[in-house]
Design a protein around this motif. Structure first.
Motif, PDB file in Angstrom:
ATOM      1  N   ASP A 298       0.836  -1.205   0.000  1.00  0.00           N
ATOM      2  CA  ASP A 298       0.000   0.000   0.000  1.00  0.00           C
ATOM      3  C   ASP A 298       0.872   1.258   0.000  1.00  0.00           C
ATOM      4  O   ASP A 298       0.604   2.207   0.724  1.00  0.00           O
ATOM      5  CB  ASP A 298      -0.934   0.002   1.213  1.00  0.00           C
ATOM      6  CG  ASP A 298      -2.116   0.961   1.032  1.00  0.00           C
ATOM      7  OD1 ASP A 298      -2.401   1.332  -0.120  1.00  0.00           O
ATOM      8  OD2 ASP A 298      -2.741   1.337   2.029  1.00  0.00           O
ATOM      9  N   LEU A 299       1.912   1.257  -0.819  1.00  0.00           N
ATOM     10  CA  LEU A 299       2.771   2.431  -0.925  1.00  0.00           C
ATOM     11  C   LEU A 299       2.052   3.481  -1.770  1.00  0.00           C
ATOM     12  O   LEU A 299       1.665   3.232  -2.912  1.00  0.00           O
ATOM     13  CB  LEU A 299       4.101   2.050  -1.588  1.00  0.00           C
ATOM     14  CG  LEU A 299       5.172   3.139  -1.591  1.00  0.00           C
ATOM     15  CD1 LEU A 299       5.672   3.397  -0.173  1.00  0.00           C
ATOM     16  CD2 LEU A 299       6.332   2.755  -2.499  1.00  0.00           C
ATOM     17  N   LYS A 300       1.866   4.656  -1.190  1.00  0.00           N
ATOM     18  CA  LYS A 300       1.164   5.750  -1.857  1.00  0.00           C
ATOM     19  C   LYS A 300       1.593   7.049  -1.182  1.00  0.00           C
ATOM     20  O   LYS A 300       2.188   7.034  -0.102  1.00  0.00           O
ATOM     21  CB  LYS A 300      -0.344   5.555  -1.740  1.00  0.00           C
ATOM     22  CG  LYS A 300      -0.853   5.458  -0.301  1.00  0.00           C
ATOM     23  CD  LYS A 300      -2.340   5.147  -0.253  1.00  0.00           C
ATOM     24  CE  LYS A 300      -2.830   4.989   1.185  1.00  0.00           C
ATOM     25  NZ  LYS A 300      -4.279   4.653   1.233  1.00  0.00           N
ATOM     26  N   PRO A 301       1.318   8.203  -1.789  1.00  0.00           N
ATOM     27  CA  PRO A 301       1.757   9.477  -1.193  1.00  0.00           C
ATOM     28  C   PRO A 301       1.252   9.701   0.225  1.00  0.00           C
ATOM     29  O   PRO A 301       1.959  10.286   1.045  1.00  0.00           O
ATOM     30  CB  PRO A 301       1.194  10.518  -2.166  1.00  0.00           C
ATOM     31  CG  PRO A 301       1.154   9.808  -3.472  1.00  0.00           C
ATOM     32  CD  PRO A 301       0.768   8.391  -3.144  1.00  0.00           C
ATOM     33  N   ALA A 302       0.054   9.225   0.534  1.00  0.00           N
ATOM     34  CA  ALA A 302      -0.489   9.424   1.882  1.00  0.00           C
ATOM     35  C   ALA A 302       0.205   8.558   2.920  1.00  0.00           C
ATOM     36  O   ALA A 302       0.045   8.794   4.117  1.00  0.00           O
ATOM     37  CB  ALA A 302      -1.987   9.135   1.889  1.00  0.00           C
TER      38      ALA A 302
ATOM     39  N   THR B 263      -5.105   0.626  -2.952  1.00  0.00           N
ATOM     40  CA  THR B 263      -5.451   2.020  -3.230  1.00  0.00           C
ATOM     41  C   THR B 263      -5.519   2.250  -4.732  1.00  0.00           C
ATOM     42  O   THR B 263      -4.525   2.023  -5.432  1.00  0.00           O
ATOM     43  CB  THR B 263      -4.418   2.958  -2.597  1.00  0.00           C
ATOM     44  OG1 THR B 263      -4.407   2.735  -1.180  1.00  0.00           O
ATOM     45  CG2 THR B 263      -4.764   4.399  -2.884  1.00  0.00           C
ATOM     46  N   PRO B 264      -6.663   2.673  -5.271  1.00  0.00           N
ATOM     47  CA  PRO B 264      -6.794   2.858  -6.722  1.00  0.00           C
ATOM     48  C   PRO B 264      -5.737   3.805  -7.275  1.00  0.00           C
ATOM     49  O   PRO B 264      -5.509   4.888  -6.739  1.00  0.00           O
ATOM     50  CB  PRO B 264      -8.204   3.455  -6.864  1.00  0.00           C
ATOM     51  CG  PRO B 264      -8.943   2.971  -5.652  1.00  0.00           C
ATOM     52  CD  PRO B 264      -7.916   2.956  -4.556  1.00  0.00           C
ATOM     53  N   GLY B 265      -5.106   3.375  -8.348  1.00  0.00           N
ATOM     54  CA  GLY B 265      -4.098   4.188  -9.002  1.00  0.00           C
ATOM     55  C   GLY B 265      -2.692   3.927  -8.539  1.00  0.00           C
ATOM     56  O   GLY B 265      -1.735   4.354  -9.194  1.00  0.00           O
TER      57      GLY B 265
ATOM     58  N   SER C  32       4.030   0.519  -7.385  1.00  0.00           N
ATOM     59  CA  SER C  32       3.502   1.617  -6.568  1.00  0.00           C
ATOM     60  C   SER C  32       4.508   2.752  -6.460  1.00  0.00           C
ATOM     61  O   SER C  32       4.134   3.927  -6.496  1.00  0.00           O
ATOM     62  CB  SER C  32       3.142   1.096  -5.171  1.00  0.00           C
ATOM     63  OG  SER C  32       2.188   0.065  -5.237  1.00  0.00           O
ATOM     64  N   LEU C  33       5.788   2.399  -6.341  1.00  0.00           N
ATOM     65  CA  LEU C  33       6.833   3.428  -6.277  1.00  0.00           C
ATOM     66  C   LEU C  33       6.839   4.266  -7.546  1.00  0.00           C
ATOM     67  O   LEU C  33       6.970   5.501  -7.493  1.00  0.00           O
ATOM     68  CB  LEU C  33       8.191   2.770  -6.053  1.00  0.00           C
ATOM     69  CG  LEU C  33       9.407   3.703  -6.067  1.00  0.00           C
ATOM     70  CD1 LEU C  33       9.294   4.754  -4.978  1.00  0.00           C
ATOM     71  CD2 LEU C  33      10.688   2.899  -5.907  1.00  0.00           C
ATOM     72  N   GLY C  34       6.700   3.616  -8.699  1.00  0.00           N
ATOM     73  CA  GLY C  34       6.651   4.370  -9.953  1.00  0.00           C
ATOM     74  C   GLY C  34       5.499   5.354  -9.977  1.00  0.00           C
ATOM     75  O   GLY C  34       5.657   6.509 -10.417  1.00  0.00           O
TER      76      GLY C  34
ATOM     77  N   PRO D   6       9.707   2.064 -16.584  1.00  0.00           N
ATOM     78  CA  PRO D   6       9.911   0.622 -16.332  1.00  0.00           C
ATOM     79  C   PRO D   6       9.275   0.143 -15.033  1.00  0.00           C
ATOM     80  O   PRO D   6       8.882  -1.022 -14.939  1.00  0.00           O
ATOM     81  CB  PRO D   6      11.437   0.491 -16.278  1.00  0.00           C
ATOM     82  CG  PRO D   6      11.954   1.651 -17.059  1.00  0.00           C
ATOM     83  CD  PRO D   6      10.989   2.762 -16.788  1.00  0.00           C
ATOM     84  N   CYS D   7       9.165   1.015 -14.047  1.00  0.00           N
ATOM     85  CA  CYS D   7       8.531   0.615 -12.782  1.00  0.00           C
ATOM     86  C   CYS D   7       7.060   0.298 -12.975  1.00  0.00           C
ATOM     87  O   CYS D   7       6.480  -0.467 -12.195  1.00  0.00           O
ATOM     88  CB  CYS D   7       8.674   1.718 -11.732  1.00  0.00           C
ATOM     89  SG  CYS D   7      10.364   2.155 -11.300  1.00  0.00           S
TER      90      CYS D   7
END
Length: 707
Positions: free
Chosen positions: A147-151, A185-187, A207-209, A254-255
C-alpha cells in the motif's frame, strides 16, 4: 487556509483512555474501521502515535493476536526509512491491545505536493533513492508493503519515512479486511494486486513508480471518474507520463510495466535515479522544511503541556484542550484509517514487545525461542533420495517449488499448500537444476540434452541436444554453464540455443561428487573437486585466473559486488575479474581441511552481509577488511558443505552431523531453535517468498520464517 484536510489532533472524549502503558494520552490523531490512534507521551518526554484496537473488536482473541502481530512483523524491518515500533502490549483493564510507533511530525507526500507543488527533477531523484532503499529493507524481511502511496509517506527533516503497512504481509500470510474494503489504493496498486493475483516485491516497485510520477507532476498517472475506471486503467491502460520531465520519464516508466518480471528491483531503481549531492534539500530547506519544523515544534509544545499537567483529571484535560484549540496540525505514523494486520491459519501467542533495540530486533521466526514452529506443509514423502551422497536442492520459482521427485524426474508443488501442480518424468534432475530469468529453469534430459522450461506450467520452451549435459553448474542472464559427460566445461547460449564454447577441465576437478561454480561479471568461477579454483571468461571460456590448493574438495563460491568469496583452508576474497586478493582470513578450526570436514565452509549473503562456517562456528564476515566475528559455536559434528541459507533475516544452518537445521538471527547469530534434529543428512535447503524449503530423507517440507 488550505482546503485540504490536515491531520489535526482532537481533544480526548468520553471513553478515551488517559494512559496506555508508559504513555499519557494527549489527544486523538485519527480513527478508522478497526482502530483509533492517539498522540502519547511517556515520562521521559518521548512522543508516540499509539494505535488501539476498537473496544467492539477487542473481545476476539484471534483478532487481538493479529493486531499485535503488526508490531512483531514491523520490528523485522531495519533501516531508517520506516516508522519505528516502540512498544506493543495488551492493557490489563478492558483487554485493549495497542501498538506505539515513533511520532513523525512532518506532512505526508500527498499533503506536501498539494501545498508546495511538484518536486523538481533532483528532488524526485532523492525521493526515489530513499524510498527504493526502504523497500529493500522491507523486502529483505520477506514482507511486501502492498500500500505504498503518497499518503503513506511522511516527509521528515531526515528524509521520507514509509508508514502504515496497510495490507503488508509475508507471502504465506493472508490479508484481513473489513467487508467492502478495497484491498488496494486505486491508481497505486499493481495490476496483479488489482486482479487478486499473488503479489511479490515487484508490486511495491509499481507503486513506487506511481508515487514518483505524482511527486514529479502533482497528478496521478492512472485516474478515472470512479474506482472501477481507475482500476481498469491500471490493468489495461497506459500510464499518463506526458507531464513527467523526459529525464525522469524513462526511469519511471519501467517501474510501471504490467508484467512484474519486467520491473526493476529496488536496488536498480536506486542506482538509476542516483541523486546529485544536495538533492535532499527539498525537505531540508525552504517552505517544506519550515512546515516540518513547525509541526515538530507544535508536537513538543503539546507534549510540554502534558508535562505541566501530570496529575490527570479535569485540570489536565482543560490544559490539553486549550493547546488543541490553538490549532496544532500533526501527521501520525500509522494513522488508524489504514491499520494493517497479519493473519495465519493457526495464530500463535506473540509475546509483548519490549523497548526497541538498535542491535537486536525481535525474533522474527515463527515459534518461540528453543521451540521449532509448525510446518507450513509437509514433510511429504515425495522427494528423491541422495545420489552420490547429494540431494538436488529444491528450486522455488514463482508459485511453485521444483524438486527431484521420488521415482524419477521432476515434480512441482504449490508453495502455498504443497499440492502437486505438475510432473516431468523424463528429465534427469540429478544432473542439476538452475533458475533462469523470467521464471524459467533448466535441467538435463535423459539423453544429455539441456532443456528449458517455464516453471509455473512446466511447458518446455527449448532444447539444446548437443549440450551433452553431465552436471549443471550455474547460469547467468545469457548462458547455462555445465560439465559434459566427458568432463569438459561448456557454456550453452540460452538465447541462441547453441553451444557457445567448450574447454577442457582436469580429470581431478570433475571427480565425484563434482565441482561447484558461480557466475559473476564476465566470469565463471569453478571450484574443482581437487580444491583448485579457476575463473574463465564467460564470452570465450579462456582461463583468466587460478588459485591452487584452496581446499581438498569443492565448495560453492559466493559472488557479491564483483568479489568472489572462497571457503577452504582460508576464507578468501578475490576480485572476480582479475583474481587479485582483496583479503584472506585463516581458519581457527582445529580440524584440518579435508573432504567433507574442517576449515571454512562456503559463504552465503544476506543483503550486504556475508556469513560462513569456520569449523563448527557460524561467523559474520567483515567484507571490507577481512576477518570474521564468531556468532554461534554450538553446531554439532564436522561442518558440511552446505552454505548457510539466509531468508527473511534468518540464517538456516545444516548441522555438521546432518541432524537437523537450526535457525539463527542474522544480527546476533543466536540460535532460535533446531528443527528435525532426529533426521540425518544430506540436506537440500532453499527459500523464497518468506518460506524455506527443505529436502531430507526423501521428504519435502515448507517452513515459515516470519509470522
Amino acid at each position: 487556509m488550505h482546503d485540504r484536510k490536515q491531520y489535526v489532533m482532537k481533544p480526548l472524549g468520553p471513553g478515551d483512555p488517559i494512559r496506555l502503558g508508559p504513555y499519557r494520552v494527549l489527544g486523538v490523531l485519527g480513527e478508522g474501521g478497526m482502530g483509533k490512534v492517539y498522540f502519547g507521551r511517556d515520562d521521559s518526554g518521548r512522543t508516540a502515535a499509539v494505535k488501539v484496537l476498537l473496544p467492539e473488536l477487542a473481545h476476539d482473541p484471534h483478532l487481538v493476536q493479529r493486531f499485535l502481530r503488526e508490531a512483531h512483523t514491523a520490528r523485522a524491518v531495519s533501516g531508517g526509512g520506516v516508522a519505528r515500533v516502540l512498544d506493543a502490549r495488551t492493557e490489563d483493564t478492558g483487554n485493549r491491545p495497542w501498538i506505539a510507533t515513533e511520532f513523525l511530525s512532518g506532512p505526508t507526500l500527498d499533503d506536501a505536493v498539494h501545498r508546495y507543488g511538484p518536486f523538481g527533477a533532483d528532488g524526485v531523484r532523492a525521493l526515489a533513492a530513499s524510498l527504493a532503499a526502504t523497500l529493500q529493507d522491507i523486502h529483505a524481511t520477506g514482507l511486501v508493503h502492498r500500500d505504498l502511496k503518497p499518503a503513506n509517506i511522511v516527509l521528515t527533516s531526515t528524509g521520507p519515512r514509509v508508514i502504515d503497512f496497510g495490507i503488508a504481509r509475508p507471502e504465506h500470510g493472508l490479508t484481513l479486511t473489513t467487508t467492502g474494503q478495497v484491498p488496494v489504493t486505486p491508481g497505486y496498486g499493481a495490476p496483479e494486486q488489482v486482479l487478486g493475483q499473488r503479489v511479490g516485491p515487484a508490486a511495491d516497485v509499481f507503486s513506487l513508480g506511481a508515487v514518483l510520477a505524482y511527486a514529479a507532476t502533482g497528478q496521478r498517472t492512472f485516474d478515472g471518474t470512479h474506482v472501477a475506471a481507475v482500476q481498469y486503467e491500471v490493468v489495461h491502460g497506459e500510464p499518463r507520463l506526458d507531464s513527467v520531465p523526459p529525464e525522469l520519464r524513462q526511469l519511471i516508466a519501467p517501474c510501471l510495466a504490467k508484467d512484474p518480471v519486467q520491473r526493476p528491483a529496488p536496488d536498480q531503481v536506486a542506482g538509476a535515479f542516483a541523486p546529485p549531492p544536495g538533492a535532499d534539500r527539498v525537505w531540508r530547506t525552504g517552505p517544506l522544511a519550515e512546515d516540518i519544523a513547525r509541526r515538530g515544534a507544535e508536537a513538543r509544545r503539546q507534549a510540554a503541556v502534558a508535562g505541566q499537567g501530570s496529575g490527570g483529571g479535569p485540570s489536565r484535560r482543560r490544559l490539553l484542550r486549550t493547546a488543541l484549540v490553538a490549532g496544532g496540525a500533526l501527521a501520525a505514523s500509522g494513522g488508524a484509517g489504514g491499520a494493517w494486520w497479519m493473519l495465519r491459519e493457526e495464530p500463535r501467542r506473540i509475546p509483548a514487545a519490549g523497548p526497541a533495540s538498535d542491535t537486536e530486533p525481535l525474533p522474527i521466526v515463527a515459534g518461540r525461542h528453543g521451540t521449532p514452529p509448525g510446518e507450513l506443509w509437509g514433510p511429504l514423502p515425495v522427494a528423491a533420495g541422495p545420489v552420490d551422497g547429494q540431494v538436488t536442492t529444491p528450486l522455488p520459482v514463482l508459485d511453485v517449488v521444483v524438486f527431484a521427485a521420488a521415482g524419477g524426474g521432476l515434480a512441482a508443488r504449490l508453495t502455498t499448500d504443497g499440492k502437486e501442480k505438475w510432473r516431468l518424468p523424463d528429465v534427469r534432475p540429478a544432473a542439476g537444476l538452475v533458475a533462469l530469468p523470467g521464471n524459467r529453469f533448466a535441467t538435463a534430459g535423459s539423453g544429455g540434452a539441456l532443456l528449458g522450461f517455464e516453471a509455473s506450467t512446466s511447458r518446455q520452451e527449448w532444447s539444446v541436444a548437443g549440450a551433452d549435459t553431465g552436471r549443471i553448474l550455474a547460469a547467468d542472464a545469457s548462458a547455462v554453464y555445465l560439465v559434459t559427460r566427458g568432463g569438459e566445461l561448456r557454456a550453452v547460449d540460452t538465447a541462441g540455443r547453441k553451444v557457445r564454447w567448450t574447454v577442457p577441465l582436469p580429470e581431478a576437478a570433475v571427480k565425484a561428487p563434482g565441482p561447484r561454480a558461480a557466475a559473476g561479471t564476465g566470469r565463471l568461477v569453478v571450484f574443482g573437486a581437487d580444491g583448485d579454483v579457476v575463473a574463465v571468461d564467460t564470452a570465450s571460456g579462456a582461463t583468466v585466473w587460478k588459485v591452487a590448493g584452496q581446499a581438498r574438495s569443492a565448495l560453492r563460491p559466493l559472488v557479491m559486488k564483483d568479489v568472489v568469496y572462497l571457503g577452504g583452508r582460508s576464507l578468501t576474497a578475490l576480485d572476480i575479474r582479475t583474481g587479485a586478493a582483496v583479503w584472506k582470513t585463516e581458519t581457527r578450526a582445529t580440524t584440518a581441511p579435508q573432504p567433507g570436514a574442517g576449515g571454512w565452509g562456503p559463504a552465503a549473503a544476506w543483503r550486504d552481509r556475508v556469513f560462513a562456517m569456520d569449523g563448527t562456528a557460524l561467523c559474520q564476515v567483515f567484507t571490507e577488511l577481512g576477518g570474521a566475528l564468531p556468532l554461534d559455536s554450538s553446531a554439532k559434528g564436522t561442518p558440511p558443505h552446505h552454505p548457510p541459507h539466509a531468508e527473511a533475516g534468518t540464517l538456516w544452518v545444516v548441522q555438521g552431523d546432518g541432524r537437523g537445521v537450526s535457525a539463527h538471527s542474522v544480527v546476533s547469530g543466536r540460535r532460535y531453535w533446531t528443527w528435525s534434529a532426529e533426521s540425518q543428512g544430506p540436506w537440500g535447503v532453499s527459500g523464497a517468498g518468506n518460506r524455506v524449503f527443505l529436502v531430507n530423507d526423501g521428504k519435502l517440507t515448507a517452513m515459515p520464517t516470519v509470522e
